[in-house]
Enzyme design. Structure first.
Site, PDB file in Angstrom:
ATOM      1  N   GLU A 179      -0.906  -8.718   4.905  1.00 40.68           N
ATOM      2  CA  GLU A 179      -0.832  -8.796   6.388  1.00 40.68           C
ATOM      3  C   GLU A 179      -2.219  -8.991   7.016  1.00 40.68           C
ATOM      4  O   GLU A 179      -2.409  -9.227   8.257  1.00 40.68           O
ATOM      5  CB  GLU A 179      -0.138  -7.776   7.057  1.00 40.68           C
ATOM      6  CG  GLU A 179      -0.553  -6.436   7.318  1.00 40.68           C
ATOM      7  CD  GLU A 179      -0.625  -5.518   5.998  1.00 40.68           C
ATOM      8  OE1 GLU A 179      -1.286  -4.413   6.099  1.00 40.68           O
ATOM      9  OE2 GLU A 179      -0.305  -6.081   4.892  1.00 40.68           O
ATOM     10  N   CYS A 207       0.900  -1.119  -0.041  1.00 37.00           N
ATOM     11  CA  CYS A 207       0.074   0.085  -0.194  1.00 37.00           C
ATOM     12  C   CYS A 207       0.823   1.311  -0.038  1.00 37.00           C
ATOM     13  O   CYS A 207       1.675   1.708  -0.981  1.00 37.00           O
ATOM     14  CB  CYS A 207      -0.961   0.018   1.211  1.00 37.00           C
ATOM     15  SG  CYS A 207      -2.512   0.934   1.116  1.00 37.00           S
ATOM     16  N   HIS A 247      -3.347  -5.746   0.953  1.00 34.15           N
ATOM     17  CA  HIS A 247      -2.762  -5.901   2.333  1.00 34.15           C
ATOM     18  C   HIS A 247      -2.496  -7.348   2.692  1.00 34.15           C
ATOM     19  O   HIS A 247      -3.372  -8.050   3.336  1.00 34.15           O
ATOM     20  CB  HIS A 247      -3.531  -5.086   3.271  1.00 34.15           C
ATOM     21  CG  HIS A 247      -3.241  -3.560   3.342  1.00 34.15           C
ATOM     22  ND1 HIS A 247      -2.406  -2.928   4.136  1.00 34.15           N
ATOM     23  CD2 HIS A 247      -4.041  -2.864   2.712  1.00 34.15           C
ATOM     24  CE1 HIS A 247      -2.443  -1.731   3.707  1.00 34.15           C
ATOM     25  NE2 HIS A 247      -3.550  -1.453   2.984  1.00 34.15           N
TER      26      HIS A 247
END
Length: 225
Positions: free
Chosen positions: A199, A85, A197
């Site tokens: 994560e 990002c 993302h």
């Protein structure tokens, strides 16, 4: 094996990234950008957020900090770098990958789960996937529209937005990005800039664990290197 997550003023996904890879058995240092990289790291995570408040262009100021010189040196020695990002914007502004991530074609902040099509399984970041596989990873950005740099030729694509069947339709191009691209490699494929993302896709409670295979691919590469 040791990784680092770099935190800038305005980063907000740094702890998430550390938590995600630590759960996979990786020793991950949290590094404040002013401290520099004082160790040799196998992999670097440049996390999401709003470094320097996205003044000028998103990622432009962070790209010109001293720690990014450390990152460049590590990439030249073969270490992995994943920019996520805002980290993807920083990687572009640092010229670790070609192109830029610009304002969404539909000028709103987009936050939702998305499907991605894996465009290669022959990279340090995608070796645990099959070519053409569809995965589920969330996005959260206002400036995620990838624009290639003609000077560098065709981008080396890692992921594209798609529907659940892997089809590239206009309704799933969530920010108007060029040819649905939402993840792109650097010239030697040891750098990946991706807008979604991973994560946030590392726990079944969050709706997907597909992000663990991106980090897992990186672990495999580091162990075999």
């Amino acid at each position: 094996m040791r990784w680092a997550t770099i935190a800038f003023g305005g980063s907000n996904c740094d702890q998430d990234a550390c938590y995600a890879v630590s759960g996979l058995g990786v020793d991950c240092d949290w590094v404040w950008y002013k401290d520099g990289l004082k160790k040799e790291y196998d992999a670097i995570i440049i996390p999401g957020g709003f470094s320097y408040g996205d003044y000028l262009r998103a990622g432009a100021i962070a790209a010109r900090t001293e720690i990014m010189n450390d990152v460049r040196s590590l990439t030249q020695n073969g270490s992995l770098v994943i920019g996520i990002c805002n980290g993807a914007q920083i990687a572009c502004e640092s010229e670790l990958v070609p192109g830029v991530f610009a304002r969404n074609a539909y000028p709103t902040f987009v936050c939702r789960s998305t499907y991605l099509r894996v465009e290669t399984h022959e990279s340090p970041f995608t070796s645990r996937f099959k070519l053409g596989e569809v995965i589920k990873v969330p996005i959260a950005h206002g400036e995620g529209r990838y624009v290639p740099s003609p000077a560098f030729g065709s981008p080396d694509v890692a992921f594209r937005f798609c529907n659940e069947h892997g089809e590239l339709t206009s309704t799933v191009n969530h920010n108007g990005t060029y040819e649905h691209i939402t993840g792109v490699f650097g010239s030697t494929r040891n750098v990946l800039a991706m807008m979604p993302h991973p994560e946030r896709a590392c726990d079944a409670l969050l709706g997907s664990v597909d992000g663990t295979r991106i980090f897992g691919s990186m672990i495999d590469y580091c162990e075999n290197r």
